[in-house]
Write a protein that holds these residues in place. Sequence first.
Motif, PDB file in Angstrom:
ATOM      1  N   GLU A 175      -6.279  -9.365  -6.057  1.00  0.00           N
ATOM      2  CA  GLU A 175      -6.410  -8.315  -5.012  1.00  0.00           C
ATOM      3  C   GLU A 175      -5.010  -7.560  -5.107  1.00  0.00           C
ATOM      4  N   ILE A 176      -3.915  -8.155  -5.282  1.00  0.00           N
ATOM      5  CA  ILE A 176      -2.716  -7.333  -5.348  1.00  0.00           C
ATOM      6  C   ILE A 176      -2.578  -6.440  -6.463  1.00  0.00           C
ATOM      7  N   ALA A 177      -3.139  -6.822  -7.625  1.00  0.00           N
ATOM      8  CA  ALA A 177      -3.170  -5.913  -8.650  1.00  0.00           C
ATOM      9  C   ALA A 177      -4.252  -4.797  -8.647  1.00  0.00           C
ATOM     10  N   LYS A 178      -5.393  -5.017  -7.862  1.00  0.00           N
ATOM     11  CA  LYS A 178      -6.115  -3.706  -7.515  1.00  0.00           C
ATOM     12  C   LYS A 178      -5.605  -2.873  -6.522  1.00  0.00           C
ATOM     13  N   ARG A 179      -4.722  -3.447  -5.844  1.00  0.00           N
ATOM     14  CA  ARG A 179      -4.056  -2.583  -4.736  1.00  0.00           C
ATOM     15  C   ARG A 179      -3.088  -1.892  -5.377  1.00  0.00           C
ATOM     16  N   MET A 180      -2.471  -2.221  -6.188  1.00  0.00           N
ATOM     17  CA  MET A 180      -1.361  -1.549  -7.198  1.00  0.00           C
ATOM     18  C   MET A 180      -1.764  -0.871  -8.221  1.00  0.00           C
ATOM     19  N   ASN A 181      -3.120  -0.782  -8.531  1.00  0.00           N
ATOM     20  CA  ASN A 181      -3.729  -0.249  -9.613  1.00  0.00           C
ATOM     21  C   ASN A 181      -3.163  -0.388 -11.047  1.00  0.00           C
ATOM     22  N   THR A 182      -2.684  -1.771 -11.011  1.00  0.00           N
ATOM     23  CA  THR A 182      -1.943  -2.223 -12.203  1.00  0.00           C
ATOM     24  C   THR A 182      -2.983  -3.347 -12.771  1.00  0.00           C
ATOM     25  N   LYS A 183      -2.601  -3.754 -14.040  1.00  0.00           N
ATOM     26  CA  LYS A 183      -3.414  -4.921 -14.769  1.00  0.00           C
ATOM     27  C   LYS A 183      -2.320  -5.905 -15.329  1.00  0.00           C
ATOM     28  N   TYR A 184      -1.097  -5.725 -14.874  1.00  0.00           N
ATOM     29  CA  TYR A 184      -0.134  -6.750 -15.531  1.00  0.00           C
ATOM     30  C   TYR A 184       0.442  -7.649 -14.329  1.00  0.00           C
ATOM     31  N   ILE A 185       0.412  -8.909 -14.551  1.00  0.00           N
ATOM     32  CA  ILE A 185       0.566 -10.159 -13.821  1.00  0.00           C
ATOM     33  C   ILE A 185       1.350 -11.048 -14.355  1.00  0.00           C
ATOM     34  N   GLU A 234       0.785  -1.255   0.030  1.00  0.00           N
ATOM     35  CA  GLU A 234      -0.054   0.171   0.031  1.00  0.00           C
ATOM     36  C   GLU A 234       0.790   1.218  -0.057  1.00  0.00           C
ATOM     37  N   ARG A 235       1.901   1.157   0.692  1.00  0.00           N
ATOM     38  CA  ARG A 235       2.814   2.325   0.632  1.00  0.00           C
ATOM     39  C   ARG A 235       3.482   2.480  -0.520  1.00  0.00           C
ATOM     40  N   ILE A 236       3.937   1.546  -1.200  1.00  0.00           N
ATOM     41  CA  ILE A 236       4.443   1.764  -2.586  1.00  0.00           C
ATOM     42  C   ILE A 236       3.341   2.150  -3.622  1.00  0.00           C
ATOM     43  N   SER A 237       2.226   1.618  -3.537  1.00  0.00           N
ATOM     44  CA  SER A 237       1.135   1.998  -4.436  1.00  0.00           C
ATOM     45  C   SER A 237       0.728   3.422  -4.194  1.00  0.00           C
ATOM     46  N   LYS A 238       0.656   3.975  -2.867  1.00  0.00           N
ATOM     47  CA  LYS A 238       0.233   5.410  -2.653  1.00  0.00           C
ATOM     48  C   LYS A 238       1.401   6.338  -3.431  1.00  0.00           C
ATOM     49  N   THR A 239       2.669   6.055  -3.120  1.00  0.00           N
ATOM     50  CA  THR A 239       3.692   6.866  -3.614  1.00  0.00           C
ATOM     51  C   THR A 239       3.685   6.919  -5.164  1.00  0.00           C
ATOM     52  N   ILE A 240       3.519   5.750  -5.687  1.00  0.00           N
ATOM     53  CA  ILE A 240       3.362   5.652  -7.391  1.00  0.00           C
ATOM     54  C   ILE A 240       2.419   6.653  -7.823  1.00  0.00           C
ATOM     55  N   GLN A 241       1.097   6.771  -7.325  1.00  0.00           N
ATOM     56  CA  GLN A 241      -0.052   7.470  -7.532  1.00  0.00           C
ATOM     57  C   GLN A 241       0.138   8.764  -7.238  1.00  0.00           C
ATOM     58  N   GLN A 242       0.664   9.202  -6.045  1.00  0.00           N
ATOM     59  CA  GLN A 242       0.934  10.405  -5.707  1.00  0.00           C
ATOM     60  C   GLN A 242       1.761  11.226  -6.624  1.00  0.00           C
ATOM     61  N   LEU A 243       2.743  10.694  -7.129  1.00  0.00           N
ATOM     62  CA  LEU A 243       3.776  11.159  -8.170  1.00  0.00           C
ATOM     63  C   LEU A 243       3.295  11.094  -9.596  1.00  0.00           C
ATOM     64  N   GLY A 244       2.217  10.515  -9.937  1.00  0.00           N
ATOM     65  CA  GLY A 244       1.650  10.259 -10.969  1.00  0.00           C
ATOM     66  C   GLY A 244       2.175   9.318 -12.000  1.00  0.00           C
ATOM     67  N   MET A 245       3.040   8.322 -11.480  1.00  0.00           N
ATOM     68  CA  MET A 245       3.561   7.346 -12.033  1.00  0.00           C
ATOM     69  C   MET A 245       2.731   6.093 -12.308  1.00  0.00           C
ATOM     70  N   GLU A 246       3.310   5.091 -12.809  1.00  0.00           N
ATOM     71  CA  GLU A 246       2.515   3.794 -13.194  1.00  0.00           C
ATOM     72  C   GLU A 246       3.169   2.532 -12.696  1.00  0.00           C
ATOM     73  N   PHE A 247       2.443   1.705 -12.218  1.00  0.00           N
ATOM     74  CA  PHE A 247       3.021   0.251 -11.562  1.00  0.00           C
ATOM     75  C   PHE A 247       2.900  -0.565 -12.670  1.00  0.00           C
ATOM     76  N   GLY A 248       3.926  -1.589 -12.960  1.00  0.00           N
ATOM     77  CA  GLY A 248       3.933  -2.436 -14.075  1.00  0.00           C
ATOM     78  C   GLY A 248       3.685  -3.814 -13.240  1.00  0.00           C
ATOM     79  N   GLN A 249       4.741  -4.908 -13.856  1.00  0.00           N
ATOM     80  CA  GLN A 249       4.560  -6.311 -13.498  1.00  0.00           C
ATOM     81  C   GLN A 249       4.734  -6.551 -12.014  1.00  0.00           C
ATOM     82  N   PHE A 250       4.054  -7.652 -11.513  1.00  0.00           N
ATOM     83  CA  PHE A 250       4.790  -8.228 -10.352  1.00  0.00           C
ATOM     84  C   PHE A 250       4.317  -9.775 -10.731  1.00  0.00           C
ATOM     85  N   VAL A 251       4.999 -10.711  -9.874  1.00  0.00           N
ATOM     86  CA  VAL A 251       4.850 -12.043 -10.149  1.00  0.00           C
ATOM     87  C   VAL A 251       3.571 -12.584  -9.275  1.00  0.00           C
ATOM     88  N   GLY A 252       2.666 -13.257  -9.842  1.00  0.00           N
ATOM     89  CA  GLY A 252       1.484 -13.823  -9.158  1.00  0.00           C
ATOM     90  C   GLY A 252       1.882 -15.417  -8.621  1.00  0.00           C
TER      91      GLY A 252
END
Length: 306
Positions: free
Chosen positions: A133-143, A86-104
């Motif tokens: 659920e992780i993807a939703k948390r990170m606001n990403t669509k790539y798993i 959540e901390r990572i996601s919040k920082t990414i969104q505050q800076l107007g960045m995007e989060f990409g892939q993570f391994v499921g």
Amino acid sequence: MNRQSFIRNSMLASAALMVGTERSASALSSGKTNGPPFRMKFSPEFDIFKELGGKDVVDQIKWGHDNGFRAWENTFLARRPVVEQERISKTIQQLGMEFGQFVGTLTFKDATFASRNKAIRDNVLQDVKASIEIAKRMNTKYIHNVLGMSDPKLPWDFQMANAIELLKQIADLYEPHGLIMVMETMNHRVNHPGMFLHTIPQAYAMAKAVGSPSLKLLFDVYHVQIQEGNLMDTLDYAWDEIAYLQVGDAPGRNEPTTGEINFVNVLQHVYDKGYRGFVGLEHGIKNPGKEGEQKALVAYRSIDPH
């Protein structure tokens, strides 16, 4: 020019050089060059720039933003506590960045996709459900789901059929959420002997067989160069099924410009084809310390398309 003017101009030039050197040293020390945003969506992984960006994940993301990166990725995100995600996601969104892939789901031991072992396949599907659920948390669509080892007890076509069947089940889980599983080919020659998915034509055939917008290819330039070569022709042929890129030079799997791959040509090629997606930094840094990381940052400036 008279002698006094020559001496005065020489002194001014020397002073300017000293100031420039001091500024360069300061930038190297702080790791902040405040460059413009990269045109390509280069996406660092945590700890690639740890000497320049600091040990804390938020500090690294902020450093990345200061230096022109507008995206980030983290292969082992699922292993981090939810509060840190959540901390990572919040920082990414505050800076107007995007989060990409993570391994499921990930294994380098079992034939997770190639066999019909029910217990293993059930575990994969549990990982897949958790990744939603992780993807939703990170606001990403790539798993990124790793297909695991091949099954030496089964003929190859049976393995392919088993993998396609499981991939269809995963796509059915992801489609209602607009998520995309990306599958990566991993080379047999150097890093991952025995992995089931190891060539782009194989991955392309599987994606076509599944026929879902929720299943695409992750084209890791490093792996493809080692296993197959012929990078741009392979990119072109598989283009309609490629959704994600990662880079690392070969040999060595370090930053671009340290090996044999012409990243200027490769990235300009995909940029000219219209690719504006993620380009993950899936590699190490050749030289240690801040100076090595600074050289890597300069390397990315040199290969950014124009």
